[in-house]
Scaffold this motif. Structure first.
Motif, PDB file in Angstrom:
ATOM      1  N   THR A  94      57.606  59.116 -28.410  1.00  0.00           N
ATOM      2  CA  THR A  94      57.593  58.177 -29.520  1.00  0.00           C
ATOM      3  C   THR A  94      57.374  58.956 -30.803  1.00  0.00           C
ATOM      4  OG1 THR A  94      56.606  56.136 -30.389  1.00  0.00           O
ATOM      5  CG2 THR A  94      55.104  57.748 -29.424  1.00  0.00           C
ATOM      6  N   ALA A  95      57.679  58.333 -31.933  1.00  0.00           N
ATOM      7  CA  ALA A  95      57.486  58.961 -33.241  1.00  0.00           C
ATOM      8  C   ALA A  95      57.184  57.866 -34.240  1.00  0.00           C
ATOM      9  CB  ALA A  95      58.738  59.744 -33.650  1.00  0.00           C
ATOM     10  N   THR A  96      56.801  58.250 -35.426  1.00  0.00           N
ATOM     11  CA  THR A  96      56.471  57.280 -36.468  1.00  0.00           C
ATOM     12  C   THR A  96      57.646  56.335 -36.715  1.00  0.00           C
ATOM     13  OG1 THR A  96      55.003  58.869 -37.543  1.00  0.00           O
ATOM     14  CG2 THR A  96      55.748  56.991 -38.860  1.00  0.00           C
ATOM     15  N   GLY A  97      57.391  55.034 -36.557  1.00  0.00           N
ATOM     16  CA  GLY A  97      58.426  54.037 -36.788  1.00  0.00           C
ATOM     17  C   GLY A  97      59.390  53.850 -35.638  1.00  0.00           C
ATOM     18  N   ILE A  98      59.176  54.564 -34.520  1.00  0.00           N
ATOM     19  CA  ILE A  98      60.074  54.488 -33.363  1.00  0.00           C
ATOM     20  C   ILE A  98      59.269  54.081 -32.135  1.00  0.00           C
ATOM     21  CG2 ILE A  98      61.671  55.746 -31.871  1.00  0.00           C
ATOM     22  CD1 ILE A  98      62.676  55.444 -34.697  1.00  0.00           C
ATOM     23  N   ARG A  99      59.758  53.060 -31.431  1.00  0.00           N
ATOM     24  CA  ARG A  99      59.093  52.627 -30.212  1.00  0.00           C
ATOM     25  C   ARG A  99      59.269  53.679 -29.113  1.00  0.00           C
ATOM     26  NH1 ARG A  99      60.568  46.524 -28.746  1.00  0.00           N
ATOM     27  NH2 ARG A  99      58.960  47.002 -27.201  1.00  0.00           N
ATOM     28  N   THR A 100      58.355  53.681 -28.173  1.00  0.00           N
ATOM     29  CA  THR A 100      58.401  54.651 -27.082  1.00  0.00           C
ATOM     30  C   THR A 100      59.665  54.477 -26.236  1.00  0.00           C
ATOM     31  OG1 THR A 100      55.985  54.683 -26.948  1.00  0.00           O
ATOM     32  CG2 THR A 100      57.201  55.508 -25.040  1.00  0.00           C
ATOM     33  N   GLU A 101      60.315  55.593 -25.930  1.00  0.00           N
ATOM     34  CA  GLU A 101      61.469  55.582 -25.053  1.00  0.00           C
ATOM     35  C   GLU A 101      61.156  56.497 -23.869  1.00  0.00           C
ATOM     36  OE1 GLU A 101      65.321  55.755 -26.714  1.00  0.00           O
ATOM     37  OE2 GLU A 101      64.785  54.609 -28.507  1.00  0.00           O
ATOM     38  N   THR A 102      61.605  56.083 -22.689  1.00  0.00           N
ATOM     39  CA  THR A 102      61.253  56.789 -21.456  1.00  0.00           C
ATOM     40  C   THR A 102      62.481  57.074 -20.615  1.00  0.00           C
ATOM     41  OG1 THR A 102      59.102  55.669 -21.392  1.00  0.00           O
ATOM     42  CG2 THR A 102      59.878  56.671 -19.341  1.00  0.00           C
ATOM     43  N   ALA A 103      62.536  58.270 -20.050  1.00  0.00           N
ATOM     44  CA  ALA A 103      63.602  58.633 -19.115  1.00  0.00           C
ATOM     45  C   ALA A 103      62.965  59.261 -17.889  1.00  0.00           C
ATOM     46  CB  ALA A 103      64.594  59.605 -19.757  1.00  0.00           C
ATOM     47  N   CYS A 104      63.528  58.958 -16.712  1.00  0.00           N
ATOM     48  CA  CYS A 104      63.017  59.502 -15.457  1.00  0.00           C
ATOM     49  C   CYS A 104      64.165  60.129 -14.671  1.00  0.00           C
ATOM     50  CB  CYS A 104      62.366  58.421 -14.602  1.00  0.00           C
ATOM     51  SG  CYS A 104      61.037  57.493 -15.423  1.00  0.00           S
ATOM     52  N   VAL A 105      63.927  61.284 -14.088  1.00  0.00           N
ATOM     53  CA  VAL A 105      64.932  61.984 -13.290  1.00  0.00           C
ATOM     54  C   VAL A 105      64.344  62.228 -11.905  1.00  0.00           C
ATOM     55  CG1 VAL A 105      66.322  64.081 -13.077  1.00  0.00           C
ATOM     56  CG2 VAL A 105      65.922  63.075 -15.332  1.00  0.00           C
ATOM     57  N   ASN A 106      65.094  61.861 -10.867  1.00  0.00           N
ATOM     58  CA  ASN A 106      64.577  62.005  -9.505  1.00  0.00           C
ATOM     59  C   ASN A 106      64.802  63.415  -8.970  1.00  0.00           C
ATOM     60  OD1 ASN A 106      67.252  62.176  -8.614  1.00  0.00           O
ATOM     61  ND2 ASN A 106      67.335  60.058  -7.909  1.00  0.00           N
ATOM     62  N   PRO A 107      64.290  63.732  -7.771  1.00  0.00           N
ATOM     63  CA  PRO A 107      64.419  65.094  -7.232  1.00  0.00           C
ATOM     64  C   PRO A 107      65.860  65.561  -7.060  1.00  0.00           C
ATOM     65  CG  PRO A 107      62.695  63.912  -6.069  1.00  0.00           C
ATOM     66  CD  PRO A 107      63.381  62.907  -6.938  1.00  0.00           C
ATOM     67  N   ALA A 108      66.810  64.618  -6.938  1.00  0.00           N
ATOM     68  CA  ALA A 108      68.221  64.989  -6.797  1.00  0.00           C
ATOM     69  C   ALA A 108      68.863  65.320  -8.143  1.00  0.00           C
ATOM     70  CB  ALA A 108      68.987  63.861  -6.118  1.00  0.00           C
ATOM     71  N   GLY A 109      68.082  65.195  -9.234  1.00  0.00           N
ATOM     72  CA  GLY A 109      68.624  65.491 -10.553  1.00  0.00           C
ATOM     73  C   GLY A 109      69.414  64.339 -11.151  1.00  0.00           C
ATOM     74  N   LEU A 110      69.147  63.124 -10.698  1.00  0.00           N
ATOM     75  CA  LEU A 110      69.849  61.943 -11.184  1.00  0.00           C
ATOM     76  C   LEU A 110      68.930  61.093 -12.048  1.00  0.00           C
ATOM     77  CD1 LEU A 110      71.588  60.863  -7.845  1.00  0.00           C
ATOM     78  CD2 LEU A 110      72.458  62.425  -9.611  1.00  0.00           C
ATOM     79  N   ALA A 132      66.996  58.216 -12.937  1.00  0.00           N
ATOM     80  CA  ALA A 132      66.491  57.124 -12.111  1.00  0.00           C
ATOM     81  C   ALA A 132      66.065  55.922 -12.941  1.00  0.00           C
ATOM     82  CB  ALA A 132      65.306  57.605 -11.272  1.00  0.00           C
ATOM     83  N   TYR A 133      65.734  56.161 -14.211  1.00  0.00           N
ATOM     84  CA  TYR A 133      65.252  55.062 -15.050  1.00  0.00           C
ATOM     85  C   TYR A 133      65.355  55.459 -16.515  1.00  0.00           C
ATOM     86  CZ  TYR A 133      62.018  51.615 -17.084  1.00  0.00           C
ATOM     87  OH  TYR A 133      61.460  50.624 -17.846  1.00  0.00           O
ATOM     88  N   PHE A 134      65.698  54.495 -17.339  1.00  0.00           N
ATOM     89  CA  PHE A 134      65.673  54.714 -18.786  1.00  0.00           C
ATOM     90  C   PHE A 134      65.305  53.410 -19.478  1.00  0.00           C
ATOM     91  CE2 PHE A 134      67.720  54.412 -22.980  1.00  0.00           C
ATOM     92  CZ  PHE A 134      67.114  55.487 -23.615  1.00  0.00           C
ATOM     93  N   GLN A 135      64.386  53.507 -20.416  1.00  0.00           N
ATOM     94  CA  GLN A 135      64.033  52.369 -21.261  1.00  0.00           C
ATOM     95  C   GLN A 135      64.003  52.855 -22.694  1.00  0.00           C
ATOM     96  OE1 GLN A 135      59.977  50.633 -21.268  1.00  0.00           O
ATOM     97  NE2 GLN A 135      60.968  48.654 -20.935  1.00  0.00           N
ATOM     98  N   GLY A 136      64.860  52.294 -23.512  1.00  0.00           N
ATOM     99  CA  GLY A 136      64.926  52.734 -24.899  1.00  0.00           C
ATOM    100  C   GLY A 136      66.107  52.119 -25.612  1.00  0.00           C
ATOM    101  N   THR A 137      66.813  52.932 -26.380  1.00  0.00           N
ATOM    102  CA  THR A 137      67.929  52.461 -27.187  1.00  0.00           C
ATOM    103  C   THR A 137      69.211  53.157 -26.763  1.00  0.00           C
ATOM    104  OG1 THR A 137      66.391  52.209 -29.039  1.00  0.00           O
ATOM    105  CG2 THR A 137      68.737  52.104 -29.550  1.00  0.00           C
ATOM    106  N   SER A 138      70.271  52.384 -26.610  1.00  0.00           N
ATOM    107  CA  SER A 138      71.554  52.971 -26.230  1.00  0.00           C
ATOM    108  C   SER A 138      72.196  53.644 -27.430  1.00  0.00           C
ATOM    109  CB  SER A 138      72.494  51.887 -25.679  1.00  0.00           C
ATOM    110  OG  SER A 138      72.945  51.050 -26.734  1.00  0.00           O
ATOM    111  N   ASP A 139      73.277  54.378 -27.184  1.00  0.00           N
ATOM    112  CA  ASP A 139      73.976  55.053 -28.272  1.00  0.00           C
ATOM    113  C   ASP A 139      74.660  54.065 -29.210  1.00  0.00           C
ATOM    114  OD1 ASP A 139      73.437  57.745 -27.409  1.00  0.00           O
ATOM    115  OD2 ASP A 139      74.747  57.305 -25.727  1.00  0.00           O
TER     116      ASP A 139
END
Length: 254
Positions: free
Chosen positions: A188-204, A206-213
């Motif tokens: 997160t940063a000033t004025g920006i909500r927290t965004e989260t990304a998760c990568v599983n052991p296979a390198g894929l 697994a989860y994303f919460q935030g803003t799309s392109d």
């Protein structure tokens, strides 16, 4: 046919994305705060970038493997991602985006027109735009993919690009966590909500919460994955006709 954005094959797989080139509406993020020493800000930003870079390194390994993934989106739509480097394909019920060195395709499958009374259902139309081939993901293509799916989906590489962009802002904070067996990083940063990304052991991813392109808040959840991919995944869809009636199907048998 209209041309789609062209990628630069000379760029490294994540160079444009993780470099923070996918900046969407981050006015003021690059401004320096007068209330905190520059050294302190640099250390904070570097720490966040190191965490994102570590997660991106896991994703790069996964991008080199064959895989088929199914992601759930906030509206309930499902996007299937097929990868066999350097080919990639993204499909939902009505949208197909395929990127290979031989060509890039954006295809839309429209609803079937209502059939005339007493006649069989008409063919479901498919319209495709074709662009030059590509073997790496560029920021322009990442945005095009996101927009094609209504702004609620983004390519796995772009998810890490989002975090890298935020990590270059001011007042940056980052943290690591786990989601099942996946490693996660939140930024997160000033004025920006927290965004989260998760990568599983296979390198894929697994989860994303935030803003799309495309600039829309979204959440992607990996629902299914298999370490294989069909060659048909990289073929543009064709117009779909009506299913044969039981009697016609029987008559067609040898």
């Amino acid at each position: 046919m209209a041309e789609l954005p062209r990628n630069n094959p000379k760029k490294a797989l994540l160079s444009a994305v993780v470099a923070g080139a996918l900046t969407i509406g981050f006015v003021g993020m690059v401004a320096r705060s007068c209330s905190a020493p520059a050294k302190q800000q640099a250390e904070s930003a570097n720490e966040a970038l190191e965490m994102v870079d570590s997660l991106a390194s896991r994703l790069v390994l996964g991008l080199d493997s064959d895989a088929t993934m199914q992601y759930g989106t906030p509206t309930g739509a499902v996007v299937t991602v097929s990868q066999s480097a350097p080919r990639r394909a993204y499909r939902s019920g009505a949208v197909t985006y395929i990127s290979t060195p031989d060509g890039t395709f954006l295809c839309l499958t429209g609803p079937a027109p209502s059939p005339a009374k007493g006649k069989k259902p008409t063919t479901v139309p498919v319209t495709c735009q074709q662009g030059p081939g590509a073997d790496t993901m560029s920021p322009t293509e990442a945005k095009a993919i996101s927009e094609a799916f209504g702004g609620e989906f983004l390519a796995p590489e772009a998810a890490l690009g989002r975090l890298a962009t935020i990590a270059r802002g001011q007042g940056v904070r980052a943290g690591a966590s786990k989601r099942g067996d996946a490693q996660c990083v939140s930024v997160t940063a000033t004025g920006i909500r927290t965004e989260t990304a998760c990568v599983n052991p296979a390198g894929l991813l697994a989860y994303f919460q935030g803003t799309s392109d495309a600039g829309k808040a979204t959440e992607l959840v990996l629902q299914y994955t298999t370490p294989s991919v069909s060659e048909e995944a990289f073929q543009p869809p064709r117009a779909v006709g009506p299913s044969p009636t039981p009697s016609s199907a029987k008559a067609s048998k040898p």
